[in-house]
Design an enzyme around this catalytic site. Structure first.
Site, PDB file in Angstrom:
ATOM      1  N   SER A  47      -3.544  11.047 -10.827  1.00  0.00           N
ATOM      2  CA  SER A  47      -4.398   9.997 -10.270  1.00  0.00           C
ATOM      3  C   SER A  47      -5.420   9.604 -11.321  1.00  0.00           C
ATOM      4  O   SER A  47      -5.775  10.392 -12.204  1.00  0.00           O
ATOM      5  CB  SER A  47      -5.111  10.521  -9.019  1.00  0.00           C
ATOM      6  N   ASN A 102       8.698  10.970   2.562  1.00  0.00           N
ATOM      7  CA  ASN A 102       8.898  10.353   3.864  1.00  0.00           C
ATOM      8  C   ASN A 102       7.932   9.199   4.136  1.00  0.00           C
ATOM      9  O   ASN A 102       8.083   8.478   5.131  1.00  0.00           O
ATOM     10  CB  ASN A 102       8.748  11.393   4.981  1.00  0.00           C
ATOM     11  N   THR A 103       6.928   9.012   3.279  1.00  0.00           N
ATOM     12  CA  THR A 103       5.944   7.965   3.545  1.00  0.00           C
ATOM     13  C   THR A 103       5.314   7.488   2.244  1.00  0.00           C
ATOM     14  O   THR A 103       5.428   8.139   1.199  1.00  0.00           O
ATOM     15  CB  THR A 103       4.834   8.496   4.491  1.00  0.00           C
ATOM     16  N   GLY A 104       4.648   6.345   2.306  1.00  0.00           N
ATOM     17  CA  GLY A 104       3.860   5.856   1.185  1.00  0.00           C
ATOM     18  C   GLY A 104       4.630   5.699  -0.106  1.00  0.00           C
ATOM     19  O   GLY A 104       5.766   5.224  -0.143  1.00  0.00           O
ATOM     20  N   GLY A 113       5.927   7.955  -2.007  1.00  0.00           N
ATOM     21  CA  GLY A 113       7.134   8.768  -2.059  1.00  0.00           C
ATOM     22  C   GLY A 113       8.312   8.078  -1.414  1.00  0.00           C
ATOM     23  O   GLY A 113       9.435   8.106  -1.950  1.00  0.00           O
ATOM     24  N   TYR A 140     -10.222  17.506  -5.034  1.00  0.00           N
ATOM     25  CA  TYR A 140      -9.120  16.579  -5.292  1.00  0.00           C
ATOM     26  C   TYR A 140      -9.092  16.163  -6.758  1.00  0.00           C
ATOM     27  O   TYR A 140      -8.041  16.191  -7.406  1.00  0.00           O
ATOM     28  CB  TYR A 140      -9.248  15.349  -4.392  1.00  0.00           C
ATOM     29  N   GLY A 161       7.188  14.857  -0.506  1.00  0.00           N
ATOM     30  CA  GLY A 161       6.451  13.820   0.201  1.00  0.00           C
ATOM     31  C   GLY A 161       7.161  12.491   0.212  1.00  0.00           C
ATOM     32  O   GLY A 161       6.524  11.431   0.193  1.00  0.00           O
TER      33      GLY A 161
END
Length: 322
Positions: free
Chosen positions: A151, A24-26, A28, A182, A22
């Site tokens: 988290s 590619n965004t945020g 990450g 989640y 992950g």
């Protein structure tokens, strides 16, 4: 007053290879960018090849011209995980850092192609299998690390793993995003980290397992949330929510510290400080009592091996590498 840990504390990483799911965004992307700036060869393991390519270009298109590789992986698919791990090991026989960053909060309950709860498949079973399949490329590497992003949500919901209905087959359909699944998956991330570290220690491995959580970050991760929740996560709400939400750049520091701090030890957990751990520069934090339940750790490990078909023959691998 103690000095904050920042990206400037990330040591030189030339000659080291970091795989980040992950990326590619945020969070990450922020993590990958800092690792690349510090000299690491970064591999973005992502589900969306186009977005991964755009991120790789952005990270690499600097005066430093860092090396950024891409591998396609859909963590919800065990077939994709196996294929991606095979390609990675062929291209990068030595892996210094594996950062299990990718995760999802699903807008509704659904099932993966393997018949697993989609949240559990994406957030735990996929990373579990990915780690097991790549670990052989890490065991002989000095100071190699497996970093898994959990988290603060691991404390919420039931606060335990429902082994009698791991895939929520008998649970009522949630109204809105699937938070119970989640929360359970984020607890599973910690149970996995602590059990992996225990096995690595027993085998005398130099590789360590570390965990981190970012607190509350303003990223695309909240796109499955309600309009009100998304509004609170917006940068425009910063004057009202500065105490509740933080930027991706600061949130990613917990992951970076877990991955690179020379003082980190196996089984450490990094996140924002304070009672609620919502915001702030990373420190070593405590996780819930349930995450330290050794019986639950062992049971989840055995169930994960059964579901994925992936085992971690750590002693045998150490013997071969020696």
């Amino acid at each position: 007053m103690a000095r904050h840990w920042t990206a400037a504390d990330v040591p030189d990483l030339h000659g080291r290879t970091a795989v980040i799911t992950g990326g590619n965004t945020g969070l990450g992307f922020q993590t990958a960018q800092v690792l690349a700036v510090r000299g690491a060869t970064v591999v973005l393991a992502c589900r969306d090849p186009q977005r991964a390519a755009a991120a790789a270009t952005q990270i690499g298109d600097t005066p430093l011209r860092r090396t950024v590789d891409i591998v396609h992986v859909d963590l919800a698919s065990q077939a994709s995980v196996r294929e991606a791990a095979g390609r990675l090991r062929a291209r990068h026989p030595r892996i210094d850092l594996l950062i299990n960053n990718a995760g999802a909060l699903m807008p509704r309950r659904s099932t993966s192609e393997d018949g697993f709860d989609l949240t559990l498949a994406t957030n735990h079973l996929g990373p579990f299998a990915f780690t097991g399949l790549l670990l052989g490329a890490m065991l002989a590497v000095p100071d190699a690390r497996v970093v898994t992003v959990s988290s603060i949500g691991h404390r919420y919901g039931a606060g335990t793993i429902n082994f009698d209905d791991l895939h929520f087959s008998d649970a009522p359909e949630p109204r809105g995003p699937d938070r119970p699944a989640y929360f359970q998956s984020k607890l599973a991330n910690l149970l996995f980290t602590y059990e992996l570290q225990r096995r690595l220690t027993a085998a005398g491995a130099g590789t360590i397992a570390v965990a981190a959580h970012p607190g509350n970050a303003r990223t695309e991760f909240g796109r499955a949330l309600s309009p009100v929740a998304r509004a609170l996560m917006s940068p425009r709400a910063r004057p009202l929510t500065w105490w509740l939400m933080q930027s991706p750049e600061v949130a990613a520091l917990a992951v970076l510290r877990a991955a690179t701090d020379p003082e980190a030890r196996g089984g450490d957990f990094f996140g924002p400080p304070g009672r609620f751990q919502f915001t702030g520069h990373p420190v070593k934090v405590d996780s819930s009592a349930a995450s330290h339940d050794e019986a639950a750790q062992r049971r989840l490990w055995a169930e994960s091996e059964r579901l994925t078909g992936v085992t971690f023959p750590i002693p045998a691998q150490l013997q071969r590498s020696g």
